[in-house]
Motif scaffolding. Structure first.
Motif, mmCIF file in Angstrom:
data_model
loop_
_atom_site.group_PDB
_atom_site.id
_atom_site.type_symbol
_atom_site.label_atom_id
_atom_site.label_comp_id
_atom_site.label_asym_id
_atom_site.label_seq_id
_atom_site.Cartn_x
_atom_site.Cartn_y
_atom_site.Cartn_z
ATOM 1 N N GLY A 162 0.777 -1.236 0.000
ATOM 2 C CA GLY A 162 0.000 0.000 0.000
ATOM 3 C C GLY A 162 0.806 1.282 0.000
ATOM 4 O O GLY A 162 0.436 2.258 0.656
ATOM 5 N N ARG A 163 1.909 1.302 -0.735
ATOM 6 C CA ARG A 163 2.697 2.514 -0.917
ATOM 7 C C ARG A 163 3.096 2.636 -2.382
ATOM 8 O O ARG A 163 3.081 1.652 -3.118
ATOM 9 N N GLY A 187 6.154 6.772 5.720
ATOM 10 C CA GLY A 187 4.742 7.052 5.902
ATOM 11 C C GLY A 187 3.964 5.778 6.178
ATOM 12 O O GLY A 187 4.533 4.722 6.443
ATOM 13 N N SER A 188 2.652 5.890 6.129
ATOM 14 C CA SER A 188 1.785 4.745 6.381
ATOM 15 C C SER A 188 1.281 4.159 5.072
ATOM 16 O O SER A 188 1.040 4.895 4.105
ATOM 17 N N ALA A 189 1.128 2.852 5.057
ATOM 18 C CA ALA A 189 0.566 2.202 3.878
ATOM 19 C C ALA A 189 -0.905 2.581 3.740
ATOM 20 O O ALA A 189 -1.643 2.633 4.725
ATOM 21 N N ASP A 190 -1.320 2.857 2.505
ATOM 22 C CA ASP A 190 -2.704 3.215 2.200
ATOM 23 C C ASP A 190 -3.410 1.980 1.653
ATOM 24 O O ASP A 190 -3.165 1.554 0.526
ATOM 25 N N TRP A 191 -4.296 1.415 2.472
ATOM 26 C CA TRP A 191 -4.985 0.198 2.078
ATOM 27 C C TRP A 191 -6.289 0.477 1.332
ATOM 28 O O TRP A 191 -6.936 -0.462 0.865
ATOM 29 N N SER A 192 -6.686 1.730 1.236
ATOM 30 C CA SER A 192 -7.982 2.013 0.615
ATOM 31 C C SER A 192 -7.989 1.597 -0.855
ATOM 32 O O SER A 192 -9.002 1.076 -1.364
ATOM 33 N N LEU A 193 -6.861 1.802 -1.556
ATOM 34 C CA LEU A 193 -6.794 1.391 -2.955
ATOM 35 C C LEU A 193 -6.688 -0.127 -3.100
ATOM 36 O O LEU A 193 -7.140 -0.695 -4.094
#
Length: 333
Positions: A172-173, A181-187
C-alpha cells in the motif's frame, strides 16, 4: 478456501513476503513452523538465472515442507524474464511470482521491480509472456503506483488478471514513498471490491501485530495478508495473528528459551546453507528482533554482531539464556 490457480492456500492465508537477503531457506523454515501459509523465495535476477550465476541459481532451492512456495523473479527485459520464468518453473515450485514492487534504486532505476510501474503497457506485455511461458500459476507483487500521480492499481490489477495472473499482492505505498509514511490500504480495497476481479487480492504493508491484521481483514476485505518486515527475527508473528483471528485472544509472547532456540536453529541452518562467513554475516540482521525488548542487552547484541566464530556466537546465545532467564518477555510491537 482461497486458491491460487489450483493451489489451496487456506481460508485466510498469511504469506511471507519475499525479502532480499532475508527470506532464505533458514528463515522460511522458522516462518513455516510458526504458521506462514505461503512462502516466497528472495527475488531472483532474471539475468542472473539465464546466465547461470551461482547466487541466483542457489535461490531456486527449497525444501518440500515449504510448500506451497513461489519463486519470485525480477528484471526489465521481456525475453529474459520469459526465459527466467521457464527456468524457475522447471525447479517445480507451486507458483511463479513476478516482482513489480521492489523500490530500491539499483532495481527500480533500471526499469525492473517497481520501475516498471512507469510503463504499464510493458508490464502487461511482460506478464502475458510469462504466463504463456510456464505451466504454473503466475502471481504478481506490486505497489499502488510509481508516485502519487500514477496510482492506477485498480486498472493495472484488472489488466494483469486479464492476461492470466492467478493472484496479486499489493503493497500500500508508491515507489516514491519507499517504506516511509503509512501504507494506504484504501486502494487495495478498491482492487478487491472491483466486481471484475475474480482472483485473490492480498494486502501488504504495516501489518505488524495481530490487532492490525484483524483491522486490515475486517476493514478492507482482502483475501489474505502478506507480512514482511514484522517477521524479521520474529517468526512468531504468524502464529500470533492466526490465534488472534480465530479466538480474539493474544497468545503469550515467545519465552526466552524459544527465542534462543529459534535464533540458534536459524544460525546453524544459515551456516549449513551459505557457509561459515556468509551464514554469520547474514544472520546478524535478525538478532535485534529476536531479543527486542530485553533491557541491558547491548553487550550481548554487540557480541552477536561482531563475532566471526560460530562457537563464540553459540556461546553468547547460551550466556543470554542464563543471564536473562528470569526476565518476562514482551511483544516487539
Amino acid at each position: 478456501m482461497v486458491k491460487i490457480g489450483a493451489v489451496e492456500v487456506g481460508d485466510f492465508p498469511l504469506l511471507l513476503a519475499p525479502m532480499e537477503d532475508v527470506s532464505d531457506p533458514p528463515f522460511r523454515a522458522l516462518c513455516k513452523k510458526h504458521g506462514a501459509d505461503v512462502m516466497f523465495t528472495e527475488f531472483i535476477s532474471s539475468e542472473g538465472l539465464i546466465r547461470d550465476a551461482g547466487k541466483s541459481v542457489q535461490k531456486l532451492d527449497f525444501f518440500e515442507y515449504e510448500r506451497p512456495l513461489g519463486i519470485q523473479i525480477f528484471g526489465n527485459e521481456i525475453s529474459s524474464m520469459r526465459e527466467a520464468a521457464a527456468i524457475s518453473a522447471a525447479a517445480n515450485p507451486d507458483i511463479v511470482d513476478i516482482n513489480y514492487g521492489c523500490p530500491v534504486k539499483n532495481v527500480a532505476g533500471k526499469g525492473a521491480g517497481a520501475g516498471i510501474l512507469r510503463d504499464i503497457p510493458k508490464m502487461v506485455e511482460m506478464t502475458a509472456e510469462i504466463v504463456k511461458a510456464v505451466d504454473k500459476p503466475v502471481t504478481v507483487k506490486t505497489r499502488l503506483g510509481w508516485d502519487e500521480e500514477s496510482k492506477h492499481i485498480v486498472e493495472v490489477a484488472e489488466r494483469l488478471q486479464d492476461v492470466g495472473i492467478q493472484a496479486i499482492s499489493i503493497h500500500g505505498r508508491t515507489r516514491k514513498q519507499m517504506y516511509k509514511g503509512s501504507a494506504d490500504w484504501s486502494l487495495i480495497a478498491d482492487v478487491k471490491n472491483n466486481p471484475r476481479m475474480k482472483i485473490p487480492v492480498f494486502g501488504n504493508g504495516d501489518v505488524d501485530s495481530p490487532q492490525k491484521a484483524l483491522e486490515m481483514k475486517n476493514t478492507y476485505g482482502v483475501d489474505g495478508l502478506m507480512i514482511g518486515r514484522a517477521s524479521i527475527g520474529y517468526p512468531w508473528i504468524f502464529r500470533e495473528i492466526k490465534h488472534y483471528l480465530n479466538t480474539g485472544e493474544m497468545l503469550a509472547p515467545p519465552s526466552l528459551e524459544e527465542r534462543v532456540q529459534a535464533c540458534r536453529t536459524h544460525f546453524e541452518m544459515a551456516l549449513d546453507w551459505k557457509g561459515t562467513q556468509l551464514g554469520i554475516n547474514e544472520t546478524r540482521r535478525h538478532y535485534t528482533n529476536y531479543f527486542k525488548g530485553i533491557s541491558h542487552f547491548k553487550e550481548y547484541r554487540t557480541k552477536l554482531v561482531t563475532s566471526n566464530e560460530p562457537e563464540e556466537i553459540l556461546d553468547t546465545l547460551n550466556e543470554i539464556l542464563e543471564r536473562f532467564a528470569d526476565m518476562e518477555m514482551a511483544y516487539p510491537y
